[in-house]
Design a protein around this motif. Sequence first.
Motif, PDB file in Angstrom:
ATOM      1  N   HIS A 220     -13.776 -11.109  11.322  1.00 28.24           N
ATOM      2  CA  HIS A 220     -13.324  -9.717  11.267  1.00 28.24           C
ATOM      3  C   HIS A 220     -14.465  -8.773  10.876  1.00 28.24           C
ATOM      4  N   VAL A 221     -15.285  -9.230   9.916  1.00 31.59           N
ATOM      5  CA  VAL A 221     -16.389  -8.391   9.446  1.00 31.59           C
ATOM      6  C   VAL A 221     -17.416  -8.197  10.566  1.00 31.59           C
ATOM      7  N   GLN A 222     -17.724  -9.286  11.259  1.00 26.03           N
ATOM      8  CA  GLN A 222     -18.735  -9.195  12.308  1.00 26.03           C
ATOM      9  C   GLN A 222     -18.277  -8.309  13.461  1.00 26.03           C
ATOM     10  N   ASN A 223     -16.990  -8.271  13.681  1.00 24.09           N
ATOM     11  CA  ASN A 223     -16.480  -7.456  14.780  1.00 24.09           C
ATOM     12  C   ASN A 223     -16.238  -6.004  14.398  1.00 24.09           C
ATOM     13  N   ASP A 224     -16.190  -5.731  13.100  1.00 24.61           N
ATOM     14  CA  ASP A 224     -15.833  -4.368  12.675  1.00 24.61           C
ATOM     15  C   ASP A 224     -16.194  -4.173  11.201  1.00 24.61           C
ATOM     16  N   LEU A 225     -17.502  -4.095  10.911  1.00 24.83           N
ATOM     17  CA  LEU A 225     -17.949  -4.025   9.518  1.00 24.83           C
ATOM     18  C   LEU A 225     -17.275  -2.892   8.739  1.00 24.83           C
ATOM     19  N   THR A 226     -17.191  -1.714   9.339  1.00 23.53           N
ATOM     20  CA  THR A 226     -16.734  -0.549   8.574  1.00 23.53           C
ATOM     21  C   THR A 226     -15.235  -0.255   8.730  1.00 23.53           C
ATOM     22  N   GLU A 227     -14.497  -1.235   9.175  1.00 24.03           N
ATOM     23  CA  GLU A 227     -13.026  -1.174   9.201  1.00 24.03           C
ATOM     24  C   GLU A 227     -12.464  -0.005  10.008  1.00 24.03           C
ATOM     25  N   LYS A 228     -13.012   0.168  11.202  1.00 29.36           N
ATOM     26  CA  LYS A 228     -12.460   1.198  12.095  1.00 29.36           C
ATOM     27  C   LYS A 228     -11.315   0.599  12.915  1.00 29.36           C
ATOM     28  N   ASN A 229     -11.334  -0.714  13.046  1.00 19.35           N
ATOM     29  CA  ASN A 229     -10.393  -1.339  13.970  1.00 19.35           C
ATOM     30  C   ASN A 229      -9.868  -2.676  13.460  1.00 19.35           C
ATOM     31  N   ILE A 230     -10.384  -3.788  14.004  1.00 20.14           N
ATOM     32  CA  ILE A 230      -9.765  -5.092  13.760  1.00 20.14           C
ATOM     33  C   ILE A 230      -9.907  -5.581  12.317  1.00 20.14           C
ATOM     34  N   ARG A 231     -10.893  -5.074  11.568  1.00 12.19           N
ATOM     35  CA  ARG A 231     -10.994  -5.497  10.162  1.00 12.19           C
ATOM     36  C   ARG A 231      -9.731  -5.106   9.380  1.00 12.19           C
ATOM     37  N   LYS A 232      -8.999  -4.125   9.901  1.00 13.13           N
ATOM     38  CA  LYS A 232      -7.748  -3.730   9.238  1.00 13.13           C
ATOM     39  C   LYS A 232      -6.786  -4.906   9.126  1.00 13.13           C
ATOM     40  N   ALA A 233      -6.971  -5.916   9.967  1.00 16.04           N
ATOM     41  CA  ALA A 233      -6.118  -7.118   9.897  1.00 16.04           C
ATOM     42  C   ALA A 233      -6.174  -7.733   8.500  1.00 16.04           C
ATOM     43  N   LEU A 234      -7.346  -7.619   7.860  1.00 18.86           N
ATOM     44  CA  LEU A 234      -7.520  -8.217   6.524  1.00 18.86           C
ATOM     45  C   LEU A 234      -6.678  -7.506   5.463  1.00 18.86           C
ATOM     46  N   ASN A 235      -6.082  -6.379   5.856  1.00 21.83           N
ATOM     47  CA  ASN A 235      -5.235  -5.652   4.892  1.00 21.83           C
ATOM     48  C   ASN A 235      -3.806  -6.173   4.860  1.00 21.83           C
ATOM     49  N   PHE A 236      -3.496  -7.185   5.661  1.00 22.62           N
ATOM     50  CA  PHE A 236      -2.127  -7.715   5.657  1.00 22.62           C
ATOM     51  C   PHE A 236      -1.722  -8.075   4.207  1.00 22.62           C
ATOM     52  N   GLY A 237      -0.557  -7.627   3.808  1.00 24.71           N
ATOM     53  CA  GLY A 237      -0.061  -7.897   2.444  1.00 24.71           C
ATOM     54  C   GLY A 237      -0.594  -6.944   1.401  1.00 24.71           C
ATOM     55  N   HIS A 238      -1.617  -6.155   1.754  1.00 20.41           N
ATOM     56  CA  HIS A 238      -2.292  -5.341   0.745  1.00 20.41           C
ATOM     57  C   HIS A 238      -1.677  -3.954   0.547  1.00 20.41           C
ATOM     58  N   THR A 239      -1.020  -3.406   1.573  1.00 29.36           N
ATOM     59  CA  THR A 239      -0.445  -2.058   1.405  1.00 29.36           C
ATOM     60  C   THR A 239       0.634  -2.119   0.320  1.00 29.36           C
ATOM     61  N   VAL A 240       1.539  -3.078   0.465  1.00 26.42           N
ATOM     62  CA  VAL A 240       2.572  -3.257  -0.557  1.00 26.42           C
ATOM     63  C   VAL A 240       1.967  -3.950  -1.788  1.00 26.42           C
ATOM     64  N   GLY A 241       1.056  -4.872  -1.559  1.00 21.40           N
ATOM     65  CA  GLY A 241       0.441  -5.627  -2.662  1.00 21.40           C
ATOM     66  C   GLY A 241      -0.272  -4.728  -3.663  1.00 21.40           C
ATOM     67  N   HIS A 242      -1.063  -3.779  -3.163  1.00 24.71           N
ATOM     68  CA  HIS A 242      -1.765  -2.858  -4.077  1.00 24.71           C
ATOM     69  C   HIS A 242      -0.764  -2.027  -4.874  1.00 24.71           C
ATOM     70  N   ALA A 243       0.352  -1.647  -4.226  1.00 24.13           N
ATOM     71  CA  ALA A 243       1.388  -0.863  -4.933  1.00 24.13           C
ATOM     72  C   ALA A 243       1.975  -1.717  -6.064  1.00 24.13           C
ATOM     73  N   PHE A 244       2.253  -2.977  -5.798  1.00 20.25           N
ATOM     74  CA  PHE A 244       2.756  -3.886  -6.838  1.00 20.25           C
ATOM     75  C   PHE A 244       1.726  -4.029  -7.969  1.00 20.25           C
ATOM     76  N   GLU A 245       0.470  -4.162  -7.589  1.00 19.33           N
ATOM     77  CA  GLU A 245      -0.597  -4.385  -8.578  1.00 19.33           C
ATOM     78  C   GLU A 245      -0.701  -3.181  -9.516  1.00 19.33           C
TER      79      GLU A 245
END
Length: 354
Positions: A220-245
């Motif tokens: 994911h990093v190699q394909n999209d270092l600055t998170e314009k596109n596919i690196r967003k996949a790594l955010n799965f679980g994090h939108t709600v997860g960060h709110a819980f945290e």
Amino acid sequence: MATSKIHSNIIFSQKVADELGKIVQQFPAGKVFLLTEETPKELCLPSINNVIEEYGIKTISIRGGEPNKSVRSVEQVWEFLSKNGADRKSLLINIGGGMLTDLGGFVASTFKRGMSFVNIPTTLLAQVDASLGGKTGINFNGLKNEIGVFNEPDAVIINTGFLKTIDADNFLSGYAEMLKHGLIKNPEHWEELMQYDLKKVDYDSLQEIIAHSVAVKEWHVQNDLTEKNIRKALNFGHTVGHAFESYALYDNRPILHGFAVVYGMIVELYLSAKVCGFDQVKLNEINQWMLQTYGKFEIESSAYDELYELMTHDKKNEGSRINFTLISTIGQVEINKDCSKKLIIEALDYYRQL
Ligand code: GLY
């Protein structure tokens, strides 16, 4: 800043001193520095003592923990580098957990507009996630990772032997990010994680499994270092997860990052079933496993408004819409998904009633 580097050099080795020695040799004498924090200083640093002594590496230790991921700590390290004559040709070695490698990466990326840095992660969370991929930064004004830059380390040395020094909860916390990697990209990796005996960690087979997880992150990093596109996949679980945290912290019941991500994944798997057709039977099977393994962070329905509000402040949002990453099946991700407030509340209800 050394932004021309696209790919990190990731080295898996139980002989950290040998690997580090090879890297350090490439830098002028007196130009190599080391940053660490309390726990790795005691437990992991001795394994590279010979390199520190041979090359006269000057060392600074800062306080660990999220409250110290601050401008003050950054200033402390900048001051140390400045007083000891560091320059653009210098190298900073960061040895520690994710907080340390994030902060050290930021210090190195900004000192005299950028010097080289190497990460030696000592926790599972740092080995499979934080120390890789060039997200460096610190907390500011009570906001997590509010200040930072994308800049990849020159190298990351991963020694799974260091994981013997972390406790079971911190192991599980890192494991959560591995689970995420399996769910978003690699069904075989997901299966091996399901088969792995978490009650009796086999450190010998761990390196191979970690390498599979690191490969997902790196792809994911190699394909999209600055998170314009596919690196967003790594955010799965994090939108709600960060709110819980954040909610857990305000509520004086702090939870480790990976635990919050697991609770976030439970909610976001429900959203995935509703929005992307993720299989209902699988949803129940996975979520039962998650709860059995990670326990449950109890919430009341009175917490929904605050949790929703926290989600609207996620830095990954675009404009006023909450930007979700969901999955349609194990290994198949869908980014930039919209969910109504009604559906999000329904998903929180599902979680609460599990
Ligand atoms: N931890 C998510 C990322 O590095 O993009």
